[in-house]
Design a protein around this motif. Structure first.
Motif, PDB file in Angstrom:
ATOM      1  N   GLN A 307      45.368  40.277  62.113  1.00 40.55           N
ATOM      2  CA  GLN A 307      44.871  39.158  61.303  1.00 40.55           C
ATOM      3  C   GLN A 307      43.457  39.425  60.790  1.00 40.55           C
ATOM      4  N   ILE A 308      42.620  39.974  61.666  1.00 42.51           N
ATOM      5  CA  ILE A 308      41.237  40.269  61.282  1.00 42.51           C
ATOM      6  C   ILE A 308      41.208  41.238  60.102  1.00 42.51           C
ATOM      7  N   THR A 309      42.022  42.287  60.172  1.00 40.37           N
ATOM      8  CA  THR A 309      42.064  43.272  59.090  1.00 40.37           C
ATOM      9  C   THR A 309      42.564  42.650  57.790  1.00 40.37           C
ATOM     10  N   ASN A 310      43.555  41.762  57.892  1.00 41.24           N
ATOM     11  CA  ASN A 310      44.050  41.071  56.694  1.00 41.24           C
ATOM     12  C   ASN A 310      42.915  40.364  55.961  1.00 41.24           C
ATOM     13  N   TYR A 311      42.126  39.601  56.711  1.00 45.52           N
ATOM     14  CA  TYR A 311      41.072  38.812  56.074  1.00 45.52           C
ATOM     15  C   TYR A 311      39.908  39.678  55.608  1.00 45.52           C
ATOM     16  N   PHE A 312      39.692  40.791  56.308  1.00 45.70           N
ATOM     17  CA  PHE A 312      38.667  41.722  55.827  1.00 45.70           C
ATOM     18  C   PHE A 312      39.051  42.266  54.454  1.00 45.70           C
ATOM     19  N   VAL A 313      40.305  42.658  54.303  1.00 45.66           N
ATOM     20  CA  VAL A 313      40.759  43.219  53.029  1.00 45.66           C
ATOM     21  C   VAL A 313      40.697  42.172  51.919  1.00 45.66           C
ATOM     22  N   ILE A 314      41.078  40.933  52.238  1.00 42.63           N
ATOM     23  CA  ILE A 314      41.036  39.880  51.219  1.00 42.63           C
ATOM     24  C   ILE A 314      39.603  39.647  50.735  1.00 42.63           C
ATOM     25  N   LEU A 315      38.683  39.464  51.681  1.00 46.13           N
ATOM     26  CA  LEU A 315      37.284  39.222  51.312  1.00 46.13           C
ATOM     27  C   LEU A 315      36.676  40.444  50.624  1.00 46.13           C
ATOM     28  N   GLY A 316      36.988  41.621  51.140  1.00 50.05           N
ATOM     29  CA  GLY A 316      36.466  42.841  50.548  1.00 50.05           C
ATOM     30  C   GLY A 316      36.970  43.062  49.130  1.00 50.05           C
ATOM     31  N   SER A 317      38.220  42.687  48.874  1.00 55.84           N
ATOM     32  CA  SER A 317      38.777  42.826  47.526  1.00 55.84           C
ATOM     33  C   SER A 317      38.040  41.934  46.534  1.00 55.84           C
ATOM     34  N   VAL A 318      37.670  40.740  46.979  1.00 61.98           N
ATOM     35  CA  VAL A 318      36.893  39.833  46.126  1.00 61.98           C
ATOM     36  C   VAL A 318      35.528  40.432  45.820  1.00 61.98           C
ATOM     37  N   ILE A 319      34.868  40.975  46.850  1.00 67.49           N
ATOM     38  CA  ILE A 319      33.532  41.554  46.671  1.00 67.49           C
ATOM     39  C   ILE A 319      33.591  42.772  45.756  1.00 67.49           C
ATOM     40  N   LEU A 320      34.602  43.624  45.933  1.00 72.03           N
ATOM     41  CA  LEU A 320      34.769  44.798  45.070  1.00 72.03           C
ATOM     42  C   LEU A 320      34.819  44.391  43.606  1.00 72.03           C
TER      43      LEU A 320
END
Length: 486
Positions: A307-320
């Motif tokens: 779950q942690i990795t899922n949300y990291f990727v979601i937030l990171g995709s927005v920042i990218l």
């Protein structure tokens, strides 16, 4: 408290401790680029690259080893004092050796001899606060951690602005003032290091309490176990640092001498704009590292890690996507000297590379909680090898673009290798469909915004709005469950 909610809370505070100081230091980019020519800034960038490499050697993985053994020990004070003594002795040995052979050291690193004493002092001061900072994190004192970190960079920032911008102006307007005694022409690089020395010294004083109250009990058996665990971490750290900063060193050495420092300066300044992704990934890592160890014995921790990795990727995709969309705005704000802008095409590549590194840190939980840190070291060295080969091969032809691509290839390879080996040793049920979905859309939108539509701000904002709307539609219900659940 819901463990994920607690994680995000601590990550937010550690994020403040990391993001606010880095954002303050980020202000130094326009200060440096305004006060120094590209060549001089390139010289500074190379020296700071050596700082990063030596910091890893002086820490030799003891911070992560401290977390690992402190979380499982019944005698936490013994872990604290043993690790504290280890760093203290090794740092003092480095100080004596470095000062004795500083002329040879300056020659080996291609650093002007007049700067080498500053470099040694800063390295020593920073090494001595490694365990005190780790202790604050392990004892869940994020606010105190944040205060010390922010104070450090505020002092550094204030002194640098004073030395580089205010002092020359004061002397020019009042030649007979007391400030005339402080000012030296063409002394910008030394002023930067003086500010760093003062800031690091004050930080050590603020953290000195742990040295005063330590029992100084050294457990040789424990130390050997910690060292066995930490050395692979150090080797992995060296490889990480090579991926992060060695390109600046190679650029200086492989490009023609008359343009080397200028090219490094341009590349280093535009590289800095990827800091927003680095800040996010660093803050997240500082929150999850103690979390990984403390929850490794809980029921079905793999599900939580996924779950942690899922949300990291979601937030990171927005920042990218956000950084790429607003690239032209960021360069005007933070790099006001147009001489540096020629290197802006590296920005999307470096931001994506930093994102891959952040995903790698999330995936690396498997070798940390299973004590297979050697595998992590091997993966890191594969990345470092790719970095060196690509840089050596292509820098003479493509300059800093080769360095940007090398960074992306290295971090991407490490990410995939960690996932591959993690499935073998510590399977975690990652939602690959969701991760791939958000990541691919963010990358495609970034390419469209930056390269296809030539950084058109209106089109970029439309793409970013579409992506945010998609995230909200698909994740709103789940996020409410995490943050509203008691």
């Amino acid at each position: 408290m819901n463990p994920l909610k607690k994680l995000f809370k601590q990550t937010f505070i550690y994020g403040l401790a990391t993001v606010l100081p880095r954002m303050l230091s980020f202000i130094l980019v326009p200060v440096y680029t305004k006060a120094m020519a590209t060549g001089t800034y390139g010289e500074v960038a190379v020296i700071f690259s050596w700082f990063a490499i030596f910091n890893v050697f002086l820490a030799y993985g003891m911070e992560t080893a401290f977390f690992r053994f402190n979380s499982n020990s019944d005698d936490k004070q013994k872990v604290v004092s043993t690790s504290l003594l280890s760093i203290l002795v090794s740092t003092l040995v480095f100080l004596v050796v470095a000062l004795t052979f500083k002329e040879s050291l300056a020659s080996l690193l291609s650093i002007d001899f007049k700067y080498i004493s500053y470099v040694i002092i800063i390295l020593v001061l920073d090494a001595l606060v490694i365990i005190p900072f780790a202790w604050l994190r392990a004892t869940e004192k994020p606010m105190q951690y944040a205060i010390v970190k922010i104070t450090n960079v505020a002092i550094n920032l204030g002194l640098t602005i004073f030395f580089l911008l205010a002092l020359p102006s004061l002397v020019e307007n009042s030649p007979e003032s007391v400030f005339n005694g402080l000012y030296k022409p063409n002394f910008e690089v030394s002023y930067i290091f003086i500010a760093n020395v003062i800031a690091s010294g004050i930080t050590l004083l603020m953290m000195f309490k742990l040295y005063l109250k330590s029992s100084y009990v050294f457990d040789a058996v424990l130390w050997k176990k910690m060292l066995k665990y930490s050395i692979p971490i150090m080797l992995a750290g060296v490889a990480f640092t090579i991926n992060e900063v060695f390109d600046k060193i190679l650029l200086e050495r492989l490009l023609p001498e008359h343009i080397a420092d200028e090219e490094v300066g341009k590349y280093a300044a535009c590289y800095k704009l990827a800091l927003f992704m680095t800040l996010f990934a660093t803050a997240f890592r500082m929150g999850i590292e103690p979390f990984f160890f403390s929850h490794s014995k809980s029921e079905n921790p793999q599900k939580t890690y996924a779950q942690i990795t899922n949300y990291f990727v979601i937030l990171g995709s927005v920042i990218l996507l956000a950084v790429v969309v607003f690239a032209d705005v960021l360069k005007v704000i933070f790099i006001q000297n147009k001489d540096y802008w020629v290197a802006m095409p590296v920005l999307p590549i470096i931001v994506l590379a930093s994102f891959f590194l952040g995903i790698y840190h999330n995936l690396s939980v498997w070798y940390k909680v299973t004590d297979k840190t050697k595998v992590g070291a091997y993966i890191s060295f594969i990345g470092a090898t790719l970095t060196i080969i690509i840089n050596y091969t292509f820098i003479p032809y493509f300059s800093y673009m080769a360095s940007a691509v090398a960074t992306l290839v290295a971090y991407g390879s490490m990410m995939f290798l960690s996932f591959y080996f993690g499935r073998m040793y510590y399977p975690i049920p990652y939602n690959l469909r969701k991760i791939g979905f958000y990541l691919s859309i963010s990358i495609v939108f970034s390419i469209l915004s930056f390269y296809i539509f030539n950084q058109n701000l209106i089109i970029g904002i439309i793409l970013l709005s579409l992506f945010l709307g998609l995230v909200y539609k698909l994740e709103n219900a789940t996020l409410k469950k995490i943050f509203l659940k008691k």
